[in-house]
Design a protein around this motif. Structure first.
Motif, PDB file in Angstrom:
ATOM      1  N   HIS A 246      27.516   3.632  14.307  1.00 35.50           N
ATOM      2  CA  HIS A 246      26.382   3.941  13.852  1.00 35.50           C
ATOM      3  C   HIS A 246      26.018   5.228  12.530  1.00 35.50           C
ATOM      4  O   HIS A 246      24.788   4.991  12.136  1.00 35.50           O
ATOM      5  N   GLY A 247      26.704   6.431  12.464  1.00 37.04           N
ATOM      6  CA  GLY A 247      26.613   7.612  11.818  1.00 37.04           C
ATOM      7  C   GLY A 247      25.085   7.745  12.288  1.00 37.04           C
ATOM      8  O   GLY A 247      24.441   8.578  11.767  1.00 37.04           O
ATOM      9  N   LEU A 248      25.133   8.218  13.106  1.00 36.96           N
ATOM     10  CA  LEU A 248      24.377   8.855  14.275  1.00 36.96           C
ATOM     11  C   LEU A 248      24.724  10.091  14.540  1.00 36.96           C
ATOM     12  O   LEU A 248      26.057   9.966  14.914  1.00 36.96           O
ATOM     13  N   THR A 249      23.979  11.324  14.420  1.00 42.35           N
ATOM     14  CA  THR A 249      24.245  12.523  14.861  1.00 42.35           C
ATOM     15  C   THR A 249      23.988  13.662  16.157  1.00 42.35           C
ATOM     16  O   THR A 249      23.141  12.654  15.976  1.00 42.35           O
ATOM     17  N   PRO A 250      24.303  14.546  15.957  1.00 43.35           N
ATOM     18  CA  PRO A 250      23.610  14.987  17.388  1.00 43.35           C
ATOM     19  C   PRO A 250      22.109  15.336  17.234  1.00 43.35           C
ATOM     20  O   PRO A 250      21.206  15.378  18.346  1.00 43.35           O
ATOM     21  N   ARG A 251      21.548  15.439  15.923  1.00 43.39           N
ATOM     22  CA  ARG A 251      19.993  15.079  16.325  1.00 43.39           C
ATOM     23  C   ARG A 251      19.417  14.001  15.908  1.00 43.39           C
ATOM     24  O   ARG A 251      17.986  14.193  16.577  1.00 43.39           O
ATOM     25  N   HIS A 252      19.830  13.474  15.758  1.00 42.45           N
ATOM     26  CA  HIS A 252      19.840  11.937  16.896  1.00 42.45           C
ATOM     27  C   HIS A 252      19.414  11.443  18.305  1.00 42.45           C
ATOM     28  O   HIS A 252      18.766  11.252  18.442  1.00 42.45           O
ATOM     29  N   GLY A 253      20.471  12.475  19.101  1.00 49.67           N
ATOM     30  CA  GLY A 253      20.698  12.323  20.249  1.00 49.67           C
ATOM     31  C   GLY A 253      19.975  13.259  21.049  1.00 49.67           C
ATOM     32  O   GLY A 253      19.193  12.779  22.007  1.00 49.67           O
ATOM     33  N   ALA A 254      19.074  14.030  20.276  1.00 52.72           N
ATOM     34  CA  ALA A 254      18.451  14.787  20.861  1.00 52.72           C
ATOM     35  C   ALA A 254      16.465  13.886  20.995  1.00 52.72           C
ATOM     36  O   ALA A 254      16.072  15.036  22.240  1.00 52.72           O
ATOM     37  N   VAL A 255      16.627  13.248  20.530  1.00 54.64           N
ATOM     38  CA  VAL A 255      15.574  12.564  20.264  1.00 54.64           C
ATOM     39  C   VAL A 255      15.910  11.461  21.766  1.00 54.64           C
ATOM     40  O   VAL A 255      14.446  11.100  22.794  1.00 54.64           O
ATOM     41  N   LEU A 256      16.766  10.790  22.205  1.00 53.16           N
ATOM     42  CA  LEU A 256      17.179  10.366  23.727  1.00 53.16           C
ATOM     43  C   LEU A 256      16.577  10.810  24.767  1.00 53.16           C
ATOM     44  O   LEU A 256      15.747  10.202  25.530  1.00 53.16           O
ATOM     45  N   PRO A 257      16.683  11.853  25.082  1.00 52.51           N
ATOM     46  CA  PRO A 257      16.112  12.746  26.194  1.00 52.51           C
ATOM     47  C   PRO A 257      14.422  12.682  26.608  1.00 52.51           C
ATOM     48  O   PRO A 257      13.983  12.222  27.472  1.00 52.51           O
ATOM     49  N   GLN A 258      14.039  12.620  25.325  1.00 48.53           N
ATOM     50  CA  GLN A 258      12.804  12.695  25.080  1.00 48.53           C
ATOM     51  C   GLN A 258      11.964  11.848  25.217  1.00 48.53           C
ATOM     52  O   GLN A 258      11.229  11.296  26.235  1.00 48.53           O
ATOM     53  N   LEU A 259      12.793  10.667  25.162  1.00 47.17           N
ATOM     54  CA  LEU A 259      12.084   9.346  25.546  1.00 47.17           C
ATOM     55  C   LEU A 259      12.642   8.153  26.633  1.00 47.17           C
ATOM     56  O   LEU A 259      12.204   7.694  27.972  1.00 47.17           O
ATOM     57  N   LEU A 260      13.379   9.373  27.798  1.00 46.47           N
ATOM     58  CA  LEU A 260      14.068   8.594  28.797  1.00 46.47           C
ATOM     59  C   LEU A 260      13.653   9.579  30.498  1.00 46.47           C
ATOM     60  O   LEU A 260      12.978   8.078  31.382  1.00 46.47           O
ATOM     61  N   ALA A 261      12.081  10.394  29.760  1.00 49.41           N
ATOM     62  CA  ALA A 261      11.745  10.990  31.029  1.00 49.41           C
ATOM     63  C   ALA A 261      10.098  10.090  31.036  1.00 49.41           C
ATOM     64  O   ALA A 261       9.561  10.314  32.399  1.00 49.41           O
ATOM     65  N   GLY A 262      10.073   9.377  29.946  1.00 44.48           N
ATOM     66  CA  GLY A 262       8.966   8.502  30.552  1.00 44.48           C
ATOM     67  C   GLY A 262       8.368   7.581  30.118  1.00 44.48           C
ATOM     68  O   GLY A 262       9.119   6.723  29.325  1.00 44.48           O
ATOM     69  N   GLU A 263       6.941   7.410  29.355  1.00 42.90           N
ATOM     70  CA  GLU A 263       6.296   6.816  28.857  1.00 42.90           C
ATOM     71  C   GLU A 263       6.554   6.359  27.404  1.00 42.90           C
ATOM     72  O   GLU A 263       6.941   7.396  26.851  1.00 42.90           O
ATOM     73  N   PRO A 264       6.691   5.517  26.702  1.00 39.09           N
ATOM     74  CA  PRO A 264       7.329   5.492  25.073  1.00 39.09           C
ATOM     75  C   PRO A 264       6.401   6.426  24.591  1.00 39.09           C
ATOM     76  O   PRO A 264       5.369   7.259  24.703  1.00 39.09           O
ATOM     77  N   LEU A 265       7.154   7.073  23.502  1.00 43.83           N
ATOM     78  CA  LEU A 265       5.952   8.038  23.149  1.00 43.83           C
ATOM     79  C   LEU A 265       6.401   7.704  21.339  1.00 43.83           C
ATOM     80  O   LEU A 265       6.537   6.734  20.716  1.00 43.83           O
ATOM     81  N   SER A 266       4.609   8.366  20.986  1.00 43.88           N
ATOM     82  CA  SER A 266       4.819   8.159  19.260  1.00 43.88           C
ATOM     83  C   SER A 266       5.523   8.888  18.928  1.00 43.88           C
ATOM     84  O   SER A 266       6.275   9.743  19.629  1.00 43.88           O
ATOM     85  N   VAL A 267       5.637   8.559  17.065  1.00 41.02           N
ATOM     86  CA  VAL A 267       6.671   9.443  16.391  1.00 41.02           C
ATOM     87  C   VAL A 267       6.262  10.882  16.025  1.00 41.02           C
ATOM     88  O   VAL A 267       7.024  11.744  15.860  1.00 41.02           O
ATOM     89  N   SER A 268       5.072  10.471  16.370  1.00 41.79           N
ATOM     90  CA  SER A 268       4.711  12.268  15.616  1.00 41.79           C
ATOM     91  C   SER A 268       4.448  13.039  17.214  1.00 41.79           C
ATOM     92  O   SER A 268       4.977  13.985  16.790  1.00 41.79           O
ATOM     93  N   GLU A 269       4.766  12.377  18.371  1.00 48.27           N
ATOM     94  CA  GLU A 269       5.163  13.651  19.341  1.00 48.27           C
ATOM     95  C   GLU A 269       6.703  13.360  19.980  1.00 48.27           C
ATOM     96  O   GLU A 269       7.381  14.197  20.059  1.00 48.27           O
ATOM     97  N   VAL A 270       7.702  12.560  19.116  1.00 52.79           N
ATOM     98  CA  VAL A 270       8.549  12.954  18.821  1.00 52.79           C
ATOM     99  C   VAL A 270       8.989  14.485  18.308  1.00 52.79           C
ATOM    100  O   VAL A 270       9.704  14.673  18.065  1.00 52.79           O
TER     101      VAL A 270
END
Length: 125
Positions: free
Chosen positions: A4-28
């Motif tokens: 999908h043309g994704l990089t390690p920077r995209h992957g850094a978002v994923l553990p943040q989303l794994l831990a709990g409730e949905p996040l706003s883009v600002s929180e990401v």
């Protein structure tokens, strides 16, 4: 990810989303120490790949919440667990005082990373 043309920077978002409730883009953005446009770009790429889902915040319709798509939760949990195994094995081999020293050093490093607004230039030792 590469498909999908994704990089390690995209992957850094994923553990943040794994831990709990949905996040706003600002929180990401805040958690990753990136600008809001950068966080929006990262979330957009993950959304186009179907890895994350974006929904309106029911409490504020102008705010977008980001969550991990359910099909990706179990594989990501497994990936994170496997990546953590060497650290857990290393910690098992330390004495309580060595663990305390490791924790103190790690905490100091995290503090520096989180407060890196202006990098200092220290002379070499």
């Amino acid at each position: 990810m590469e498909t999908h043309g994704l990089t390690p920077r995209h992957g850094a978002v994923l553990p943040q989303l794994l831990a709990g409730e949905p996040l706003s883009v600002s929180e990401v953005a805040r958690r990753l120490h990136v600008s809001l446009p950068t966080a929006s770009e990262l979330v957009g790429g993950l959304s186009r790949a179907g890895i994350v889902e974006r929904t309106e915040d029911p409490a504020n319709r102008r705010r977008i919440l980001v969550s991990l798509a359910e099909d990706f939760r179990a594989p990501l949990e497994d990936f994170v667990a496997r990546r953590g195994e060497p650290l857990l094995r290393a910690l098992d081999g330390l004495s309580p005082s060595e663990r305390a020293g490791f924790l103190a050093g790690l905490s100091a490093w995290v503090h520096e990373v989180q407060n890196q607004a202006v990098p200092s230039r220290r002379p070499p030792r």
